[in-house]
Design an enzyme around this catalytic site. Structure first.
Site, PDB file in Angstrom:
ATOM      1  N   CYS A 147       0.808  -1.220   0.000  1.00  0.00           N
ATOM      2  CA  CYS A 147       0.000   0.000   0.000  1.00  0.00           C
ATOM      3  C   CYS A 147       0.842   1.270   0.000  1.00  0.00           C
ATOM      4  O   CYS A 147       0.620   2.185  -0.799  1.00  0.00           O
ATOM      5  CB  CYS A 147      -0.987  -0.015   1.167  1.00  0.00           C
ATOM      6  N   HIS A 198      -2.914   0.981   6.886  1.00  0.00           N
ATOM      7  CA  HIS A 198      -3.213   0.935   5.448  1.00  0.00           C
ATOM      8  C   HIS A 198      -3.355   2.346   4.909  1.00  0.00           C
ATOM      9  O   HIS A 198      -3.800   3.259   5.609  1.00  0.00           O
ATOM     10  CB  HIS A 198      -4.504   0.147   5.190  1.00  0.00           C
ATOM     11  N   HIS A 210      -5.736   1.611  -4.329  1.00  0.00           N
ATOM     12  CA  HIS A 210      -4.831   1.106  -3.298  1.00  0.00           C
ATOM     13  C   HIS A 210      -4.388  -0.305  -3.635  1.00  0.00           C
ATOM     14  O   HIS A 210      -4.937  -0.966  -4.532  1.00  0.00           O
ATOM     15  CB  HIS A 210      -5.525   1.136  -1.931  1.00  0.00           C
TER      16      HIS A 210
END
Length: 240
Positions: A147, A198, A210
């Site tokens: 990520c 994240h 993402h």
């Protein structure tokens, strides 16, 4: 689309002293219509046809039927015509050249870079300013992005350096309220009261791009009303 040009050749020398005092009028070259409406030289003609000046009126030439009437200019004021098929440059309004479009905002550049990586595999620890890389640990055999690797890659294309760690990226740039989000802003999720776990890149209209998890690929997700991401939303930053 570029087109070939056949520049007009030099005029033929005068045949008598009587004719040399006036410029021979040049009739436009034989033309063929193109799909754009422009006129081009017919094949096989390297110089335009020339009409013979009238002896009774040496300062005038017989106009071509396919072109507007033109008086033969005096030799002292002869105007050189541009090569066949090429029109003189016309100045823009106000005498200024047309300006190029302004560069896109940095966030838009980052979004474009990220969207080009849709479908790239998730790889733990993968990603660099140069693009997808082999990861580490469980990502050691997969070339892709995690990520924070995706976001650092995207923003590097806009000239901004980001660390390859979600917690550090959360402290880079300035905080942005949810209602003020712009494309390219970083969205953070999870981690409770510690560092987020994240990060994604905001696209607009409640969407983000993402790299979700091992076994998945870079994708777009609607986070704004997601039963998973919305409760875990921690905030957003705008890299600078």
């Amino acid at each position: 689309m570029p087109t070939s040009e056949n520049p007009a050749g030099p005029s033929e020398p005068s045949r008598s002293p009587e004719v040399s005092s006036t410029a021979a009028s040049q009739s436009p070259p034989s033309t063929t219509a193109t799909s754009t409406g422009a006129l081009q030289n017919a094949p096989g003609q390297s110089t335009p046809d020339q009409s013979t000046p009238s002896q009774s009126t040496p300062d005038q030439s017989t106009p071509s039927q396919n072109a507007p009437d033109q008086n033969t200019p005096n030799l002292k004021h002869t105007t050189t015509l541009p090569p066949s098929g090429k029109s003189p440059a016309t100045p823009q309004s106000g005498g200024r050249r047309a300006t190029l479009e302004k560069p896109s905002k940095k966030g838009d550049i980052a979004v474009t870079a990220a969207l080009e990586k849709l479908g790239t595999p998730f790889s733990w620890g993968g990603g660099a300013p140069t693009g997808a890389t082999l990861g580490i640990g469980r990502g050691a055999h997969t070339t892709g992005f995690d990520c924070s690797g995706l976001t650092l890659y995207a923003w590097s294309k806009a000239g901004v350096h980001l660390a390859h760690y979600t917690g550090t990226q959360f402290r880079q740039g300035r905080r942005v309220a949810l209602k003020d989000l712009r494309p390219g802003d970083l969205l953070f999720f999870g981690g409770g009261k510690g560092d987020p776990t994240h990060v994604g890149l905001y696209l607009g209209h409640g969407l983000m791009i993402h790299a979700p998890k091992t076994g998945d690929v870079v994708r777009k997700t609607r986070f704004i009303d997601s039963p998973y991401y919305r409760p875990r939303y921690r905030g957003a930053t705008r890299p600078t």
